[in-house]
Design an enzyme around this catalytic site. Structure first.
Site, short mmCIF file in Angstrom:
data_model
loop_
_atom_site.label_atom_id
_atom_site.label_comp_id
_atom_site.label_asym_id
_atom_site.label_seq_id
_atom_site.Cartn_x
_atom_site.Cartn_y
_atom_site.Cartn_z
CG PHE A 161 -5.33 -7.02 -39.44
CD1 PHE A 161 -5.79 -7.04 -40.92
CD2 PHE A 161 -5.19 -5.69 -39.08
CE1 PHE A 161 -6.44 -6.38 -41.59
CE2 PHE A 161 -6.00 -4.77 -39.56
CZ PHE A 161 -6.39 -4.99 -40.99
CE1 TYR A 179 -4.78 -4.58 -51.46
CE2 TYR A 179 -2.77 -3.58 -50.88
CZ TYR A 179 -3.53 -5.01 -51.10
OH TYR A 179 -2.88 -6.15 -51.02
#
Length: 409
Positions: free
Chosen positions: A409, A123
């Site tokens: 999450f 990322y």
């Protein structure tokens, strides 16, 4: 290929989620997990890449509010459920999904995007920097003693059913949210996540157990854990696997750790996610017998740079011009004057000479105060153009406590 990006509808959520499971090894999650994440999925923020009748990529986001230095709760896209089918790697699928998603986040007016990475190297090229770290410990409870600060002896501990105690535990959590950067304010439904208890996640231990810490009839802390019995020829060597623990004061926190380290027939306590400055480090009698390790946790990228830098406060007065590079979100590229202190900040475009040169990725790492600009400069990732500017900015971006993400999450 040119990815065909499609929104997820209620009817095709199951096939979309199944393609995500396949990308992460093909093991189907428990019905309990699937039901929770089906309820938590925001369909209007979920989409995927489609090719010849099948999902070959998935991505979504949760609408979070994230605690930042100064205590403000800032809107943030919690990037989640990202995958690319093994048959479609290196064909531009992930780049197309990241492009679509960040454009959408900007349209929604969220200054930040955050994620946890299965592979951290992925990322950085999209502007995400490591902003928080998680500490793991394996406490040798057969040899380590826990200190008892004032207030410890006044704490009453009792077992409670995890479901029945969920509301009390959530209240303790919510009181802590603004005290440490990186903590999301859990929206409705998220209080169920800590109660997930699939057997595969118990590390061979018991069903989830819960102990409440009370003082004067009020719940001031809790610990949720699994107890994994084990024996050797020399006796019991069980492991307490701590899922999460929280307390509102030092005495309650110490009381919980004394309990965990004193459970009969166990000789160690394992935790996989504590803040890197957790008070436990100063409660234990011998930190060497705690097997401390650190890994990356939350990755953050400013989506709207000016709004993001204005949303937090600064530990020391700062007035610097930042020359920012952002190849993936070029609207952030350019010079920005950041002026602020502990009361607030402004951040506007400027033509003044730059004091520091860096990319949006470095600002993402430094944003919550857990990574110093000086350390990034030591790695050649921040360049000082005005003498003294680095020290000024690095001190200003710092936080009194280490930022921390309490759950995934």
């Amino acid at each position: 290929m040119t990815p065909d990006l499609r929104p997820v509808t209620d009817a095709d959520w199951d096939s979309w989620y199944s393609s995500l499971e396949r990308a992460f090894g093909g093991v189907r999650e428990s019905d309990q997990e699937r039901a929770l994440y089906r309820d938590l999925t925001e369909l209007d923020r979920s989409f995927g890449a489609w090719d010849e009748g099948a999902w070959v990529g998935t991505a979504g986001a949760f609408s979070f509010r994230l605690s930042v230095p100064g205590g403000a709760m800032v809107p943030a896209a919690g990037v989640t459920m990202v995958s690319v089918a093994a048959t479609h790697r290196r064909q531009g699928v992930l780049t197309a999904m990241m492009r679509h998603q960040l454009d959408s986040v900007r349209e929604l007016g969220e200054p930040l995007a955050v994620l946890t990475a299965s592979e951290p190297a992925i990322y950085g090229r999209f502007g995400y920097g490591t902003a928080t770290y998680a500490m793991s410990v394996d406490v040798d409870s057969s040899r380590v003693a826990i200190a008892a600060p004032p207030g410890t002896e006044g704490v009453r501990l009792r077992f409670a059913d995890p479901e029945q105690a969920a509301e009390a535990c959530e209240a303790v959590y919510l009181r802590r949210v603004g005290s440490r950067p990186g903590m999301p304010a859990r929206s409705p439904g998220w209080g169920r996540q800590p109660l997930l208890d699939p057997p595969a996640d118990r590390e061979g231990g018991s069903p989830l157990q819960c102990v409440l810490a009370e003082r004067g009839g009020e719940t001031v802390g809790y610990a949720r854990f699994h107890n994994r019995p084990d024996w050797s020829d020399t006796g019991p060597r069980g492991v307490v696997v701590l899922r999460d623990a929280a307390a509102g004061d030092p005495g309650a926190y110490a009381a919980l750790w004394r309990f965990l380290c004193g459970i009969d027939l166990t000789s160690s306590v394992r935790s996989r996610n504590l803040p890197v400055d957790d008070p436990l480090l100063h409660l234990v009698s011998d930190v060497r017998r705690c097997s401390v390790r650190v890994r990356d946790s939350l990755h953050l990228r400013p989506v709207e740079l000016g709004a993001a830098l204005r949303a937090r406060t600064y530990r020391a007065p700062v007035d610097v011009v930042l020359e920012v590079a952002d190849a993936f979100c070029p609207w952030n590229t350019g010079r920005w004057r950041l002026s602020g202190d502990a009361k607030g900040a402004s951040c506007e475009r400027t033509r003044d000479a730059a004091d520091l040169e860096l990319s949006v990725r470095e600002l993402g790492s430094a944003y919550l105060g857990g990574v110093s600009l000086s350390s990034l400069a030591g790695a050649g990732r921040v360049r000082e153009l005005r003498e003294g500017a680095l020290a000024e900015a690095s001190a200003a971006f710092g936080s009194d406590v280490a930022p921390w993400l309490p759950h995934g999450f």
